[in-house]
Enzyme design. Structure first.
Site, PDB file in Angstrom:
ATOM      1  N   GLU A  95      45.940  38.840  37.443  1.00 50.77           N
ATOM      2  CA  GLU A  95      45.156  38.348  38.567  1.00 50.77           C
ATOM      3  C   GLU A  95      44.007  37.440  38.148  1.00 50.77           C
ATOM      4  OE1 GLU A  95      42.603  40.407  42.213  1.00 50.77           O
ATOM      5  OE2 GLU A  95      43.985  41.594  41.007  1.00 50.77           O
ATOM      6  N   SER A  96      43.484  37.628  36.966  1.00 52.81           N
ATOM      7  CA  SER A  96      42.332  36.866  36.508  1.00 52.81           C
ATOM      8  C   SER A  96      42.658  35.407  36.212  1.00 52.81           C
ATOM      9  CB  SER A  96      41.728  37.525  35.267  1.00 52.81           C
ATOM     10  OG  SER A  96      42.734  37.767  34.297  1.00 52.81           O
TER      11      SER A  96
END
Length: 264
Positions: free
Chosen positions: A57-58
């Site tokens: 997700e980052s």
């Protein structure tokens, strides 16, 4: 790697990791978080899915972390990555662009249609427990081509009615999710520490398809807050092999690298 089928003693969590890894056979792209799903993905890369690309997700695509990451913001995720981009680009170009084949999700509560709660336990305005919230889970669930859910089987988590709907699964069942315009095929597997479930019926309701070795139907039923649907054919899941357990306990969990891939 050998084809040894000798079984070691293993924990329920290790069994869950192995089952999740096997479910990723042939998968190319997977959206994953840290913890047990991350270990499962790395086991899969060494076994059934050598071309698996891990997406975080980052903003990291194709990560090969040098050790087990502590969070989705851990710098180790950049190790060997194909691409490092902003979260906005990752979600807008990769996820919403339909390039994520499978997502691994979890939650504090789940209902019979695979809807998830990661927001609150109890009343929203005066909760017993306030949880981290959605993060990217809702967007991941509605845009990934399919979703695998991985959770410990506990009655407090498998509930008839969610305290809060954070992430839609099959919504009200049947085609209700598609009628809302959700692109994903939704939850396909529910992987627990006691048994395996799928949603392969017209109602898109969670159904028991396989019991783990030593687990009885009663052991499963007692931990679910609704009348459990059982598939016409109920099988027993093959236990982990020595190779699978060695991967879980050894170079993956300990952070040691092996070979040229550099997974944790």
């Amino acid at each position: 790697m050998s084809d040894s089928s000798t079984v070691l003693k293993y924990t329920p969590a290790e069994m869950m990791i192995v089952v999740a890894a096997r479910a990723l056979a042939g998968v190319r792209t997977v959206f994953v978080g840290v913890g047990l799903p991350n270990i499962a993905c790395n086991v899969a890369r060494y076994t059934v899915a050598p071309d698996l690309e891990l997406i975080y997700e980052s903003g990291v695509y194709g990560a090969q972390p040098a050790r087990q990451p502590l969070s989705i913001g851990d710098p180790t995720l950049v190790t060997g990555a194909i691409s490092v981009t902003s979260m906005a680009d990752l979600f807008g170009l990769y996820l919403q662009g339909g390039l994520v084949e499978t997502a691994l999700l979890g939650g504090a509560q789940i209902d019979r249609y695979g809807n998830l709660n990661t927001t609150v336990i109890g009343n929203y305005d005066n909760p017993k427990v306030r949880l981290p919230g959605s993060g990217g889970a809702c967007e991941i669930a509605i845009n990934a081509q399919r979703v695998f859910i991985i959770m410990h089987l506990k009655k407090r988590a498998f509930v008839e009615q969610l305290d809060f709907l954070t992430t839609p699964g099959h919504f009200h069942g049947g085609t209700s999710a598609q009628e809302l315009g959700i692109a994903s095929k939704g939850p396909q597997l529910m992987i627990t520490d006691k048994a395996l479930f799928d949603f392969e019926n017209a109602e898109r309701e969670m159904q028991l398809i396989s019991l783990y070795p030593g687990v009885t139907l009663d052991d499963v039923v007692v931990e679910i807050g609704w009348q459990v649907r059982v598939a016409e054919t109920l099988s027993e899941t093959a236990p982990p092999t020595t190779d699978e357990i060695a991967l879980v306990r050894g170079r993956l969990s300990s952070g040691k690298q092996s070979g040229g891939t550099g997974e944790a």
